[in-house]
Design an enzyme around this catalytic site. Structure first.
Site, short mmCIF file in Angstrom:
data_model
loop_
_atom_site.label_atom_id
_atom_site.label_comp_id
_atom_site.label_asym_id
_atom_site.label_seq_id
_atom_site.Cartn_x
_atom_site.Cartn_y
_atom_site.Cartn_z
N SER A 120 0.87 -1.17 0.00
CA SER A 120 0.00 0.00 0.00
C SER A 120 0.91 1.22 0.00
CB SER A 120 -0.90 -0.01 1.25
OG SER A 120 -1.64 1.19 1.35
N SER A 121 0.64 2.18 -0.88
CA SER A 121 1.50 3.35 -1.03
C SER A 121 1.39 4.28 0.18
CB SER A 121 1.13 4.13 -2.29
OG SER A 121 1.28 3.34 -3.44
N THR A 122 2.33 5.23 0.28
CA THR A 122 2.28 6.22 1.35
C THR A 122 0.94 6.96 1.29
OG1 THR A 122 3.32 7.91 -0.03
CG2 THR A 122 4.77 6.54 1.32
N MET A 123 0.41 7.30 2.45
CA MET A 123 -0.92 7.89 2.50
C MET A 123 -0.95 9.30 1.94
SD MET A 123 -3.08 5.74 3.13
CE MET A 123 -4.33 7.00 2.96
N HIS A 267 4.70 6.87 -7.60
CA HIS A 267 4.61 5.45 -7.30
C HIS A 267 5.89 4.72 -7.73
CE1 HIS A 267 0.07 5.94 -7.21
NE2 HIS A 267 0.36 5.32 -6.08
#
Length: 411
Positions: A120-123, A267
């Site tokens: 899951s990518s950084t928020m 990303h």
């Protein structure tokens, strides 16, 4: 348009402890300026991340230690719960798969070596891009690169799950996302396949989101964009240092307009995309080795001149910056060239270089061309009839072709 379905007031598996951690995460995003009021904020407050990611990896080794070591934390184990919840709501990226393993039914255990293959990518990045997508009830959404399912869940929350398709190349990722999205009450189409080359069902889409870096805009995604639609994706080269965000829009009359904006963060690369990096040994060499030093009155470009760095990355691919170094430090791993720049007085810099590539000269060359082009941070993207793609400055003075292969660049 139909209203988007809301989550139950207290989804099974959610707790006040997790809700408080989500609220704190959202507050930090608001304080940093990454998140404003609106449906994205409401989605991030409502969606229980621990249901989407009941297991996650945490690295136990130092950044340059090889082989790397990880532990798989599991929400069902009381000893892991506090650390896992902290990890899930830290705002950092969260790794959920090691070396393409099955995700469902795993027994938590330490592992060594290999690489993390889903996350899951950084928020802050996710929140910013979701806001730029401007998702609305009834939108048809294609989410390419399912990962942990966070973007798909947010799309279901804001748009309704009937029009959402989430797609990933890894069947283990899609199987896990399907089960965990269902636990939230959402049943989007969860598909295994390569969204950059082959997926053409269920379109056209009002919004398309690609959660990994690509070298060029996949033509099939442009074709699937509905009138009034928008697509977002990170465009990059083999270097992770200077990403660009591609924003593609189809006007109501069918015309496609696209732009490439230099950004600080993007990303990570997707499957089959080789990435250059500066090894610990190479970083040490750059920092300590003697090279050819010259005194220069020319200042290095500022970090905030992101359009210049983006142009450099595409015009002279193969460079990687060490952002952890005190001085401006850039290396070319393929040919072992490097450069470091240190301020030594008023308008004076010591430039030390080594190797066959004069990186400092290339930087100054591109900086001059960029300034002559009006110092843009946003470039137009053109999709030519022969299938090639190019970026140009608004005044047309600076341009480059986008790479279309899937291998690493080499100078």
């Amino acid at each position: 348009m139909p209203a988007a379905p809301l989550l139950p007031a207290q989804p099974a598996g959610d707790t006040s402890e997790a809700a408080a951690a989500r609220a704190a995460m959202v507050a930090r995003l608001e304080e940093s300026g990454a998140l404003g009021p609106g449906p994205v904020r409401e989605a991030l407050l409502a969606l229980p991340r621990q249901i989407l990611m009941p297991q996650a990896y945490v690295r136990r080794s130092a950044p340059d230690e090889t082989p790397p070591r990880w532990d798989l934390l599991d929400l069902s184990r009381p000893a892991d719960r506090e650390e896992l919840l902290e990890r899930l709501h830290s705002g950092d990226s969260v790794s959920i798969q090691h070396d393409g393993e099955p995700i469902l039914g795993r027994v938590p255990r330490p592992c060594r070596g290999g690489v993390m293959t889903a996350m899951s990518s950084t928020m802050s990045l996710t929140a910013d891009l979701l806001q730029q997508l401007d998702l609305r009830p009834g939108h048809r959404v294609l989410d390419v690169g399912t990962g942990a399912g966070v973007t798909a869940a947010a799309a279901c929350f804001m748009c309704g799950d009937e029009g959402v398709v989430t797609l990933d190349i890894d069947p283990h990722v899609t199987a896990a996302a399907r089960e965990r999205l269902s636990a939230l009450g959402y049943r989007p189409a969860t598909v295994t396949g390569d969204g950059t080359t082959e997926w053409a069902a269920a379109g056209p889409y009002d919004r398309i989101f690609v959660s990994f870096a690509v070298r060029h805009v996949p033509h099939i995604l442009v074709e699937q964009l509905a009138p009034g639609g928008r697509a977002l994706m990170t465009l990059g080269t083999s270097s992770p240092s200077w990403p660009g965000l591609a924003v593609i829009e189809r006007r109501r009359d069918g015309r496609v307009e696209a732009r490439l904006r230099a950004v600080e963060f993007g990303h990570r690369a997707g499957s089959g995309f080789d990435r250059l990096f500066l090894s610990a040994a190479f970083r040490t060499e750059i920092t300590t080795a003697d090279g050819c030093t010259q005194r220069s009155p020319l200042a290095p470009p500022q970090d905030t001149a992101r359009g210049m760095w983006l142009a450099l990355d595409h015009l002279y691919p193969g460079l990687v910056r060490d952002f952890g170094a005190e001085d401006l430090t850039i290396g070319a791993p393929e040919c072992r060239s490097w450069m470091r720049v240190r301020a030594v007085g008023h308008r004076r810099w010591d430039v030390t270089t080594s190797g066959p590539w004069d990186i400092w000269a290339e930087i100054q060359n591109v900086a001059g061309r960029w300034r002559a082009a009006g110092a843009p941070d946003v470039f137009r993207l053109h999709f030519d009839a022969d299938g090639s793609q190019r970026a140009t400055s608004p005044n047309g003075a600076l341009t480059w072709q986008l790479s279309s292969d899937r291998t690493g660049d080499a100078r």
